[in-house]
Enzyme design. Structure first.
Site, PDB file in Angstrom:
ATOM      1  N   ASP A 190       6.491   2.796   6.918  1.00 53.94           N
ATOM      2  CA  ASP A 190       6.448   2.106   5.619  1.00 53.94           C
ATOM      3  C   ASP A 190       6.603   3.098   4.472  1.00 53.94           C
ATOM      4  O   ASP A 190       7.283   2.817   3.480  1.00 53.94           O
ATOM      5  CB  ASP A 190       5.155   1.274   5.481  1.00 53.94           C
ATOM      6  CG  ASP A 190       3.911   1.996   5.980  1.00 53.94           C
ATOM      7  OD1 ASP A 190       4.020   3.139   6.478  1.00 53.94           O
ATOM      8  OD2 ASP A 190       2.820   1.419   5.864  1.00 53.94           O
TER       9      ASP A 190
ATOM     10  N   SER B  35       0.830  -1.220   0.000  1.00 51.52           N
ATOM     11  CA  SER B  35       0.000   0.000   0.000  1.00 51.52           C
ATOM     12  C   SER B  35       0.857   1.258   0.000  1.00 51.52           C
ATOM     13  O   SER B  35       0.611   2.196  -0.762  1.00 51.52           O
ATOM     14  CB  SER B  35      -0.906   0.041   1.236  1.00 51.52           C
ATOM     15  OG  SER B  35      -1.642  -1.125   1.334  1.00 51.52           O
TER      16      SER B  35
END
Ligand code: MEV
Length: 320
Positions: A152, A109
């Site tokens: 992330d 994502s």
């Protein structure tokens, strides 16, 4: 047409505590998420994402404000946030292609978000520093997931290995050349938002105990940073074990993770821990050259899937 790609990520130390103001160590992995973007003359956005079973999904620019199907959300929210921030409106063709599977929990994502935002900045000639890309990626991720530290997004944008503090307060590269890490996948998909929210709940119920746990985690992260920079794998392994004890205490480990961790350790790993949200996804272990194969085989014999990744991958980039 502009083409971009971004790497996946693997959390090495500081899982969960990084959501709560402490540091973590994350490395970028060499599975990449590719995106190609081009302008259209009309005002629709056409998305193809074969890995997500999305074929010719059409959204008008004004529909970007409306709820989007789950598989298209990161791409379309990235476009909306980019348009809003830079006052741009345009039809677009976007195609994404992943070298890795969503189920691995390696950060598809955030990688798709970074690839799309980088592609848009190139397409519309908007100068964005890595920090600008990070801030807009993090906003996009929070718009969708509501919770998360942003580690992330940092990993996929900056690449390499990073010392990272919540929300990008600190993003520092770590010199970590030959990290001999062995990654095993449990076969179970972790629900990151659910796990993160569960830890928030625990923190609300027992603030002292959980904050103490997070403070210990911060100390481990600082020591691990030194261990990694010095190539002291024995020390790094011991710190993995200590980090795993803390993660167990906040209730995010699981039988299947523990199984693979025990197998890796029995086969001679210096240490092992879960990597990420817990409950499933991946575990990591570290071993010297002579035990590397043993550990890899032990993880597979215990029912895990060895994932062959190269660490310290390059961050988001334009592809020719
Ligand atoms: C999930 O991969 C890692 C967590 O620390 C969440 C986050 O940092 O956003 C649990």
């Amino acid at each position: 047409m502009v083409k971009t790609s971004s790497p996946g990520k693997l959390m090495l130390f500081g899982d969960h505590s990084v959501v709560h103001g402490r540091p973590c160590i994350v490395t970028a992995v060499d599975y990449r998420m590719n995106a190609s973007l081009s302008e259209r003359r009309d005002d629709i956005i056409v998305l193809n994402a074969p890995d997500m079973n999305i074929e010719n999904y059409v959204s008008s620019i004004k529909d970007l404000e409306k709820p989007q199907p789950k598989q298209a959300r990161f791409v379309l929210t990235s476009v909306r946030n980019f348009f809003d921030k830079y006052g741009i409106r345009s039809g677009l063709d976007i195609e994404t292609k992943s070298e890795f599977r969503v189920e691995y929990g390696l950060g598809s994502s955030s990688a798709v978000t970074a690839s799309v935002l980088k592609g848009l900045s190139e397409l519309f000639d908007v100068r964005m520093s890595n920090k600008d890309l990070f801030d807009l990626s993090y906003k996009t991720i929070l718009d969708i997931q509501e919770v998360g530290s942003g580690f992330d997004a940092a990993a996929t944008i900056y690449g390499g290995s990073l010392y990272f503090v919540t929300g990008g307060r600190v993003i520092e590269p770590i010199k970590a050349k030959e990290l001999p890490i062995i990654v095993g996948h449990t076969g179970v998909k972790a629900d990151t938002s659910k796990m993160v929210k569960m830890v928030y709940q625990r923190l609300a119920e027992e603030p002292e105990r959980i904050n103490r746990n997070f403070d210990e985690s911060a100390k481990i992260v600082d020591r691990a940073r030194r261990g990694i920079e010095e190539g002291n794998w024995k020390e790094v392994g011991m710190l993995m074990d200590q980090n795993q004890v803390l993660l167990r205490e906040i209730g995010v480990s699981s039988d299947v993770l523990e199984n693979l961790i025990t197998a890796a350790k029995k086969a001679g790993a210096y240490g092992a821990k879960l990597a990420g949200a817990g409950g499933g996804d991946c575990m990591i272990s570290i071993a010297d050259k002579k035990n590397y194969e043993n550990v890899k085989n032990a993880i597979e014999d215990a029912g895990g899937k060895f994932i062959d990744v190269k660490l310290n991958a390059d961050g988001v980039r334009i592809e020719k």
